[in-house]
Scaffold this active site. Structure first.
Site, mmCIF file in Angstrom:
data_model
loop_
_atom_site.group_PDB
_atom_site.id
_atom_site.type_symbol
_atom_site.label_atom_id
_atom_site.label_comp_id
_atom_site.label_asym_id
_atom_site.label_seq_id
_atom_site.Cartn_x
_atom_site.Cartn_y
_atom_site.Cartn_z
ATOM 1 N N HIS A 144 0.981 5.123 6.652
ATOM 2 C CA HIS A 144 0.822 5.737 5.327
ATOM 3 C C HIS A 144 0.968 7.252 5.438
ATOM 4 C CE1 HIS A 144 -1.194 1.800 5.138
ATOM 5 N NE2 HIS A 144 -0.577 1.757 3.972
ATOM 6 N N ASP B 119 -3.488 5.872 11.816
ATOM 7 C CA ASP B 119 -2.559 5.436 10.783
ATOM 8 C C ASP B 119 -1.316 6.322 10.761
ATOM 9 O OD1 ASP B 119 -1.160 4.613 8.560
ATOM 10 O OD2 ASP B 119 -2.823 4.863 7.145
ATOM 11 N N SER C 92 0.811 -1.223 0.000
ATOM 12 C CA SER C 92 0.000 0.000 0.000
ATOM 13 C C SER C 92 0.847 1.277 0.000
ATOM 14 C CB SER C 92 -0.939 -0.003 1.201
ATOM 15 O OG SER C 92 -0.208 -0.223 2.394
#
Ligand SMILES: *[C@@H]1O[C@H](CO)[C@@H](O)[C@H](O)[C@H]1NC(C)=O
Ligand SMILES: *[C@@H]1O[C@H](CO)[C@@H](O)[C@H](O)[C@H]1NC(C)=O
Ligand SMILES: *[C@@H]1O[C@H](CO)[C@@H](O)[C@H](O)[C@H]1NC(C)=O
Ligand SMILES: *[C@@H]1O[C@H](CO)[C@@H](O)[C@H](O)[C@H]1NC(C)=O
Ligand SMILES: *[C@@H]1O[C@H](CO)[C@@H](O)[C@H](O)[C@H]1NC(C)=O
Ligand SMILES: *[C@@H]1O[C@H](CO)[C@@H](O)[C@H](O)[C@H]1NC(C)=O
Length: 362
Positions: free
Chosen positions: A333, A330, A108
């Site tokens: 990311h 998160d 990702s």
């Protein structure tokens, strides 16, 4: 006339010297600019686009849409110590890669960078027609007037996971079956790391196969090293690097441990709104970097390491934290717009610096 000629020649030589000294890692010990040592500087001309006007951002990365209140993180420019990074020029990139295919391959984090590049190009050419296509493995966005495709091939480990009857899902550290698709591309940007330590329900395989041996588990860093080695052998034996430029992205860091940046007790990136000052990260490089560096240094074909680890470590402020569409914390990311735009600026700088890609220098 003669003097004129001479002046012309001198100018050419100066130009050449200029080119070499600003060169991006030109091999043999000439003065070289390391694009990856530097610091973050405030620059009001950044960000390079307005994320609200990029229709391609996934909910995981669209921080402003999901309520991120601060904006300072958008206004930093990466400043290498000994040269300037050229500004990203989307039209120039599409022009140079007319009819060509650029593919991101990995987890990702590759998705993160792929979306940033699409936003950068879309912002440069908002009226260009975009054609989207996907199948099981590949997502393609094509800028139609240029015929340039920017593609994403999701692969958590680069090496294969295969379902075997009566056994289960086997992570095959010696096998890269998708290589035949990859090597048709003109630019490849690889990355893998996030998934190597996954266990329990987050682990997408049941066994690891190394050579002829199948095991239930093994030292994960060793597995990572072995998988990378398979990738490295694949590049050396299969990729025509005269046609295909090959990049490998350094480890993308996460920020869950404030000890690394001298804020003991801090357990995520939620309150971080500024980068770390200066050029070094107090916590040092993640262990996986050393493994990566070792394996990549032994590749004989020219590849370029997009060495984003340190510059990204400095950006504890650039993660979505809870400002995303799934409401989890998160700190792995990165917001778009944001840090991945700089990764793409570095990619661009390297692609335009000469016709050959340089080059991992030991
Ligand atoms: C970004 O675009 C949105 C939608 O067009 C607009 O409302 C907003 O003011 C823009 N933001 C900036 C900083 O220009
Ligand atoms: C895109 O198209 C719109 C409407 O046709 C026009 O107003 C605008 O100037 C164009 N933008 C660019 C960058 O060409
Ligand atoms: C998916 O699309 C890619 C790129 O267009 C192509 O190379 C690949 O063969 C396709 N795969 C399948 C299974 O159709
Ligand atoms: C790549 O180009 C170099 C220099 O022109 C040449 O020596 C080499 O054989 C080429 N390699 C391949 C695989 O075509
Ligand atoms: C960053 O470091 C520089 C030089 O050491 C110093 O002048 C500056 O005030 C520092 N900035 C912050 C925000 O700490
Ligand atoms: C990446 O950059 C860091 C910091 O500048 C350096 O220590 C490391 O050796 C570099 N890694 C690679 C693979 O070039």
């Amino acid at each position: 006339m003669k003097i004129f000629e001479m002046e012309k020649r001198i100018r050419m030589v100066i130009l050449l010297i200029g080119f070499i000294t600003m060169g991006f890692g030109i091999g043999d010990g000439e003065t070289e600019c390391d694009l990856y040592s530097g610091k973050w500087e405030l620059d009001s001309s950044y960000p390079m686009y307005n994320s609200s006007e990029c229709p391609f951002i996934r909910k995981e990365f669209d921080c402003i849409k999901y309520g991120r209140p601060d904006r300072l993180y958008l206004h930093f420019r990466w400043q290498p110590l000994h040269c300037d990074l050229p500004r990203f020029d989307g039209e120039d990139l599409l022009e140079r890669f007319r009819g060509k295919k650029i593919m991101f391959i990995g987890d990702s984090i590759s998705l993160n960078q792929w979306q940033s590049l699409i936003c950068l190009l879309h912002a440069a050419l908002p009226n260009s027609t975009i054609v989207q296509q996907s199948n099981d493995t590949t997502r393609t966005i094509q800028f139609k007037e240029y015929g340039t495709s920017v593609m994403l091939f999701l692969s958590h480990y680069l090496v294969d996971i295969e379902e075997e009857k009566g056994i289960g899902r086997v992570l095959k550290l010696d096998s890269i079956k998708s290589g035949d698709i990859w090597k048709q591309m003109d630019v490849l940007i690889f990355n893998t790391w996030l998934w190597w330590y996954r266990k329990g329900s987050g682990q997408p395989w049941d066994y690891i196969q190394v050579g002829n041996e199948r095991v239930k588990d093994m030292d994960r860093m060793e597995a990572f090293r072995h998988g990378l080695q398979t990738w490295a052998n694949w590049v050396d034996s299969q990729v025509d690097t005269n046609k295909t430029k090959v990049f490998f992205q350094g480890i993308s860091p996460s920020h869950y441990n404030g000890n690394e940046w001298n804020e003991p007790g801090v357990r995520n990136c939620f309150k971080e709104t500024t980068p770390i000052n200066g050029s070094t990260y107090p916590g040092g490089l993640p262990a996986a970097s050393w493994t990566l560096e070792k394996v990549l240094s032994e590749v004989t074909k020219p590849i370029h390491v997009l060495n984003i680890t340190t510059l990204s470590q400095l950006r504890k402020d650039a993660h979505p934290s809870s400002y995303n569409g799934f409401k989890g914390m998160d700190c792995t990311h990165w917001c778009i717009a944001g840090l991945p735009d700089t990764w793409n600026q570095l990619l661009y700088a390297t692609l335009i610096s000469s016709n050959t890609v340089h080059i991992y220098t030991n």
